[in-house]
Design an enzyme around this catalytic site. Sequence first.
Site, PDB file in Angstrom:
ATOM      1  N   ASP A  40       0.816  -1.230   0.000  1.00 47.11           N
ATOM      2  CA  ASP A  40       0.000   0.000   0.000  1.00 47.11           C
ATOM      3  C   ASP A  40       0.845   1.272   0.000  1.00 47.11           C
ATOM      4  OD1 ASP A  40       0.679  -0.305   2.716  1.00 47.11           O
ATOM      5  OD2 ASP A  40      -1.337   0.168   3.462  1.00 47.11           O
ATOM      6  N   GLY A 127      -2.140  -7.625  14.070  1.00 45.43           N
ATOM      7  CA  GLY A 127      -2.230  -7.627  12.608  1.00 45.43           C
ATOM      8  C   GLY A 127      -3.649  -7.533  12.089  1.00 45.43           C
ATOM      9  N   SER A 130      -6.424  -3.076  14.889  1.00 48.85           N
ATOM     10  CA  SER A 130      -7.191  -2.498  15.998  1.00 48.85           C
ATOM     11  C   SER A 130      -7.023  -0.979  15.999  1.00 48.85           C
ATOM     12  CB  SER A 130      -6.740  -3.079  17.334  1.00 48.85           C
ATOM     13  OG  SER A 130      -5.370  -2.826  17.526  1.00 48.85           O
ATOM     14  N   SER A 131      -5.862  -0.489  15.568  1.00 47.87           N
ATOM     15  CA  SER A 131      -5.660   0.969  15.615  1.00 47.87           C
ATOM     16  C   SER A 131      -6.486   1.679  14.542  1.00 47.87           C
ATOM     17  CB  SER A 131      -4.187   1.331  15.534  1.00 47.87           C
ATOM     18  OG  SER A 131      -3.574   0.669  14.473  1.00 47.87           O
ATOM     19  N   GLU A 163      -1.542   8.126  12.509  1.00 49.87           N
ATOM     20  CA  GLU A 163      -0.482   7.109  12.694  1.00 49.87           C
ATOM     21  C   GLU A 163       0.891   7.751  12.484  1.00 49.87           C
ATOM     22  OE1 GLU A 163      -0.879   3.643  13.110  1.00 49.87           O
ATOM     23  OE2 GLU A 163      -3.039   3.437  12.741  1.00 49.87           O
ATOM     24  N   ASP A 175      -5.514  -0.195   5.908  1.00 50.69           N
ATOM     25  CA  ASP A 175      -6.309  -0.591   7.078  1.00 50.69           C
ATOM     26  C   ASP A 175      -7.508   0.331   7.255  1.00 50.69           C
ATOM     27  OD1 ASP A 175      -4.084  -2.121   7.219  1.00 50.69           O
ATOM     28  OD2 ASP A 175      -3.282  -1.203   9.041  1.00 50.69           O
TER      29      ASP A 175
HETATM   30  C1  GLA Z   1       0.066  -2.304   8.541  1.00 54.42           C
HETATM   31  C2  GLA Z   1      -0.128  -0.922   7.935  1.00 54.42           C
HETATM   32  C3  GLA Z   1      -0.722  -1.004   6.530  1.00 54.42           C
HETATM   33  C4  GLA Z   1       0.048  -1.967   5.646  1.00 54.42           C
HETATM   34  C5  GLA Z   1       0.274  -3.303   6.380  1.00 54.42           C
HETATM   35  C6  GLA Z   1       1.176  -4.238   5.614  1.00 54.42           C
HETATM   36  O1  GLA Z   1      -1.162  -2.920   8.771  1.00 54.42           O
HETATM   37  O2  GLA Z   1      -0.973  -0.147   8.752  1.00 54.42           O
HETATM   38  O3  GLA Z   1      -0.773   0.279   5.960  1.00 54.42           O
HETATM   39  O4  GLA Z   1       1.252  -1.407   5.219  1.00 54.42           O
HETATM   40  O5  GLA Z   1       0.838  -3.120   7.664  1.00 54.42           O
HETATM   41  O6  GLA Z   1       0.572  -4.635   4.421  1.00 54.42           O
END
Ligand code: GLA
Length: 383
Positions: A40, A127, A130-131, A163, A175
């Site tokens: 991303d 992973g 949650s944020s 972030e 996310d």
């Molecule tokens: C985290 C980041 C995302 C993305 C993933 C890896 O979740 O917040 O923006 O880069 O890692 O794909």
Amino acid sequence: MSEKTVMDDLPKRFREIFKRNSAVVARAPGRVNLIGEHTDYNEGFVLPAAIERATYMAAAPRKDRKVRLVAIDLNRETSFDLDAIGISQEEPWSNYIRGVAAGLVQAKYPVQGMDAVIHSEIPIASGLSSSAALEMAAIWAFRATGHFDIPSEQAARIGQRAEHEFVGTRTGLMDQLASALGQQDHALFIDCRDLKCQAVPIPKGATILIADTAASRELAFSAYNERRSQCETAAAAMGVPWLRDATIEKLEAAAMDEIVARRARHIIEENQRVNETVSALREGNLQRVGLLMDSSHVSMRDLYGISSRELDTMVELLRSQKGCCGARLTGAGFGGCAVALMKSDAVKAAIPVVAAAYESRTGLKPSLYPTRAAAGAGVLPVK
Ligand code: GLA
């Protein structure tokens, strides 16, 4: 907790704490990424889905500029003023909310002071975003209490800024977009260059299984930012603005450090895999989807360097189950969750077998749970 239990309980907790009624409950889901990892922030392609587990915020507007927050799961509370929003060292969980409040104020949305009670079903640092869910729940709460509208893409960008500036991780947008735009029973094929998003149906008979390794993410923030810098270095060495614009031929022709070249190869090939996965899903070819997920994991392990012993063990166990199409780590990596795409009728039998084998190999108690792809953030009316 089911959504009904949350809806019964959270407004009650709000009343006990603030001695008045809440006006809204905002809900924002976590996400699981099916494929397209670390692409991303390289303006590439991703294929996440919002999950059933969500973060909820019961809220009501205040007449002044104060925001009072109570995180009931953490048993913590904090407050800040909308005209002087700073980073909190004491209550780091609140920085996601402080960050989005600052972004909304800066973008001139008519944000009002509010009282809010927060509850989340999404495990932290595993992973599943949650944020981002906390950021989107906060934006939807501010938007409902302040009576304004905001495009989902802008909400996602404000979450991302929180972030970067309030937390210090230089994340991409996947996310936040997945949490904001999720659609029931669909994955989201997102082009992170123009943020165009297409909903891709999860084929009937297939189930997403999340497998939390229960291994915490060590040093994830600094390793994440380091990967991002390596990608920028690789793009510069090839003379392209982003790795999205690179090709294997360009990579092989350019001179660069061997580790940096491996990182770039992962991104170039992962973008290709996302596009192939979307075609395979549309054709209902689960076997092909599974193979692509498997190669994505190998690439993250060997080229991008973001797997761990626990994640590799979990992925191997998932893959050895009857009815598993493919499995890979999901999210930033370095610990946290794996995801498998399973034939739905095989899920029930696989869960206890994988859980027992994983525990005996690692000494850690994992959590495995199937999820449907869920709808994105929204506001639920309080009864
Ligand atoms: C985290 C980041 C995302 C993305 C993933 C890896 O979740 O917040 O923006 O880069 O890692 O794909």
